[in-house]
Design an enzyme around this catalytic site. Structure first.
Site, PDB file in Angstrom:
ATOM      1  N   SER A   1      -9.988  -0.502   6.668  1.00 50.16           N
ATOM      2  CA  SER A   1      -9.428  -0.327   5.490  1.00 50.16           C
ATOM      3  C   SER A   1      -8.709  -1.263   4.909  1.00 50.16           C
ATOM      4  O   SER A   1      -8.209  -1.142   3.884  1.00 50.16           O
ATOM      5  CB  SER A   1      -8.329   0.850   5.822  1.00 50.16           C
ATOM      6  OG  SER A   1      -9.147   2.198   5.864  1.00 50.16           O
TER       7      SER A   1
ATOM      8  N   LYS B   1       0.883  -1.197  -0.106  1.00 50.01           N
ATOM      9  CA  LYS B   1      -0.030  -0.054  -0.071  1.00 50.01           C
ATOM     10  C   LYS B   1       0.694   1.252  -0.160  1.00 50.01           C
ATOM     11  O   LYS B   1       1.960   1.286   0.677  1.00 50.01           O
ATOM     12  CB  LYS B   1      -0.893  -0.039   1.275  1.00 50.01           C
ATOM     13  CG  LYS B   1      -2.191   1.208   1.323  1.00 50.01           C
ATOM     14  CD  LYS B   1      -2.942   0.744   2.470  1.00 50.01           C
ATOM     15  CE  LYS B   1      -3.929   1.757   2.642  1.00 50.01           C
ATOM     16  NZ  LYS B   1      -4.659   1.766   3.886  1.00 50.01           N
TER      17      LYS B   1
ATOM     18  N   SER C   1      -9.174   1.939   2.782  1.00 48.28           N
ATOM     19  CA  SER C   1      -8.317   2.783   2.028  1.00 48.28           C
ATOM     20  C   SER C   1      -7.239   1.924   1.331  1.00 48.28           C
ATOM     21  O   SER C   1      -6.486   2.486   0.550  1.00 48.28           O
ATOM     22  CB  SER C   1      -7.626   3.596   3.005  1.00 48.28           C
ATOM     23  OG  SER C   1      -7.020   3.079   4.185  1.00 48.28           O
TER      24      SER C   1
END
Length: 573
Positions: free
Chosen positions: A233, A133, A209
């Site tokens: 997330s 990420k 996210s």
């Protein structure tokens, strides 16, 4: 128009996108072009793949580590297949930020040479590609984290601890993936790279996210990804894209070396965790992390080695007591989710396990509290960082920041009181869990809670409006795992319950229900366990998946075939 004629914000976005395209340019033969009107891109992702690529892409991370160790495939072969799939994922969902293919091939060749010379692997992930990420630091790569102001100003000088451990274990880092502006969003959209779409239906969100990870893995472009979770997330994007995702309790897995707003804020703390195509890969990731004894490098971590035998089911009662949460008392989930819960309830009971209903406890109160903890400064730092880059708030950022826009930052005294309220909330919830022993047939408190991931399947872009099915467990610091259970299609028409809405949020979400909207969206559920009992949680999931076989969502692993209530039989694809 030249870059000189663009605003600073647009110029930065143009440069970042151009940089990404430049790094993809040497791989033009692996690009795919899809008509924008095509909603479900999963069927077209195999274009240009060799038979060997397809076989490799059918493997989860555990199998990849095994076949590389046995010499069935070289690390370069494995990386090539996943880079091809990652490029296709980018071309169809906009999931990538930073690309380091050349460095990855160099590392894969080094690993192959080491194997050839020694006959040994460097570690348990030797040759396994792993995606990261964007806001997790990777040495030499930018860490823009969805903020224009941070682009080109946040090139990492060192790896985050989780990345260092992965490299030491033999993993090959090859891409970083999209996250939203502010990170505090359950969708993935920012002003640098734009919006990430769900590959099953591009009019729907991939979640956030960690939405770049979910889209990439769902497209077959990564066997194992690293996400983060402070309100859902990891779990929401995993659920929206038909994957597995684990949020552990705080202080269990390495968390240092991340870039984001509110560094040092400890009122509510996020977690690093894995996203994958199998439950056993979640355990593999945790095992690799904790075998490295990260508590010797990151002081807040607890010295809790991974108990692999527990994760494999050792010591688990033969008869489980499972609570099912159908409705949190705030927003009733859409029909396919309730039907999935019914299916698993029936399977558990038919196998002799004890099932009770989980009585929701103060979910609205919990949401009101956690939003205060997220925005102790009234959202000031988020807004200042957005303004520093000359940006606008994307819709989901605005939705979250609106929760505190009309109030001032909390004083130290008020923050202390909020911390007291949080601990009282946790103590009350713990007592509530313990009290279930009076309702179970086993005489024990329930072993786990089975519940929705969200009140909807992956919703249309910019429409996520209730976090309570995931953020509640962050507030309580309980581990939770998401797993795929099927896929919805418009042919499975389900009438919504006409009961009256209890609040404006529920009214909006109830009115969202339309079978055509959610065509092809994966269906997933969430399992919640006791604090710092990640191994036991995965063991319970193992029992459940023996009762109802797992749904393969990645196109190369298999395909959904639809059965009653949205459940499936897996067929090779």
């Amino acid at each position: 128009m030249t870059l000189n004629h663009l605003s600073p914000r647009l110029a930065v976005a143009a440069c970042k996108q151009d940089d990404r395209e430049t790094k993809l340019r040497p791989f033009q033969d692996w690009r795919i072009h899809v008509n924008p009107d095509i909603s479900n891109v999963i069927p077209v992702l195999s274009k240009g793949l060799s038979d060997k690529d397809r076989i490799i892409l059918r493997c989860d991370a555990t199998t990849l580590a095994e076949v590389v160790r046995k010499g069935v495939y070289a690390a370069v072969d494995v990386l090539t297949a996943f880079i091809k799939a990652a490029i296709a994922a980018q071309d169809t969902t906009n999931c990538l930020t930073e690309i380091c293919f050349e460095d990855a091939f160099e590392r894969a060749r080094e690993l192959d040479e080491y194997m050839e010379k020694t006959g040994q692997v460097v570690g348990p992930l030797h040759g396994v590609p792993v995606s990261i990420k964007d806001h997790i630091k990777v040495k030499g790569l930018d860490t823009s984290t969805g903020y224009t102001a941070w682009a080109y100003n946040t090139v990492a000088e060192e790896d985050a601890l989780v990345v260092k451990i992965l490299r030491d274990a033999g993993a090959v880092i090859y891409v970083k993936t999209q996250n939203p502006q502010t990170l505090l969003s359950l969708e993935t959209n920012n002003n640098i790279f734009g919006r990430t779409c769900n590959p099953f239906n591009r009019s729907l969100t991939a979640g956030g996210s960690s939405g770049g990870e979910s889209a990439l893995i769902a497209c077959g472009g990564s066997p194992l990804g690293v996400g983060t979770d402070i309100g859902g997330s990891i779990r929401v994007p995993a659920g929206h894209c038909g994957l597995y995702g684990l949020k552990g309790s705080v202080a269990r897995l390495p968390h240092s070396g991340l870039l984001g707003s509110h560094a040092g804020m400890e009122a509510i703390i996020g977690c690093v965790g894995p996203m994958a195509t199998s439950a056993r890969d979640l355990a593999l990731f945790c095992s690799v992390m904790l075998e490295a004894e990260p508590w010797l490098q990151e002081p807040p971590l607890l010295e809790m080695p991974w108990k692999g035998h527990v994760a494999r089911g050792h010591g688990l009662p033969e008869r489980l007591s499972v609570a099912i949460l159908y409705d949190d008392g705030v927003v009733k989930p859409h029909p396919p989710i309730l039907q999935a819960l019914d299916k698993y309830k029936e399977a558990l009971e038919s196998a002799g396990h004890d099932v009770v209903m989980w009585e929701p406890l103060d979910h609205q109160k919990g949401w009101d509290l956690i939003v205060k903890l997220y925005l102790l400064d009234g959202g000031a730092e988020y807004r200042e960082t957005i303004q520093a880059g000359g940006e606008r708030e994307v819709p989901q950022s605005k939705w979250m920041l609106d929760h505190a826009r009309s109030r001032r930052p909390y004083t130290p005294h008020e923050i202390f009181r909020l911390s007291v309220e949080r601990e009282a909330f946790r103590a009350n919830a713990l007592a509530h869990w313990n009290a279930t022993k009076s309702r179970t047939a086993t005489g024990r408190p329930v072993d786990a809670i089975l519940c929705p991931v969200a009140p909807t399947l992956a919703p249309p872009h910019d429409s996520t409006s209730w976090w309570g099915y995931t953020s509640h467990w962050n507030l309580l610091d309980l581990p939770a795992v998401v797993f795929p259970v099927g896929q919805y299609t418009t042919s499975m028409w389900v009438q919504a319950d006409p009961s009256r809405s209890r609040n404006s949020v529920e009214d909006f979400i109830t009115r969202q229900w339309s079978p055509n909207t959610y065509d092809n969206a994966p269906i997933s559920l969430q399992l919640v366990g006791r604090r710092h009992n990640e191994e036991r949680l995965l063991a319970i999931l193992g029992v459940i998946e023996k009762l109802v076989p797992p749904a393969h969502s990645v196109p190369f692993l298999g395909s959904f075939s639809h059965g009653v209530n949205g459940h499936h039989k897996v067929t090779e694809g």
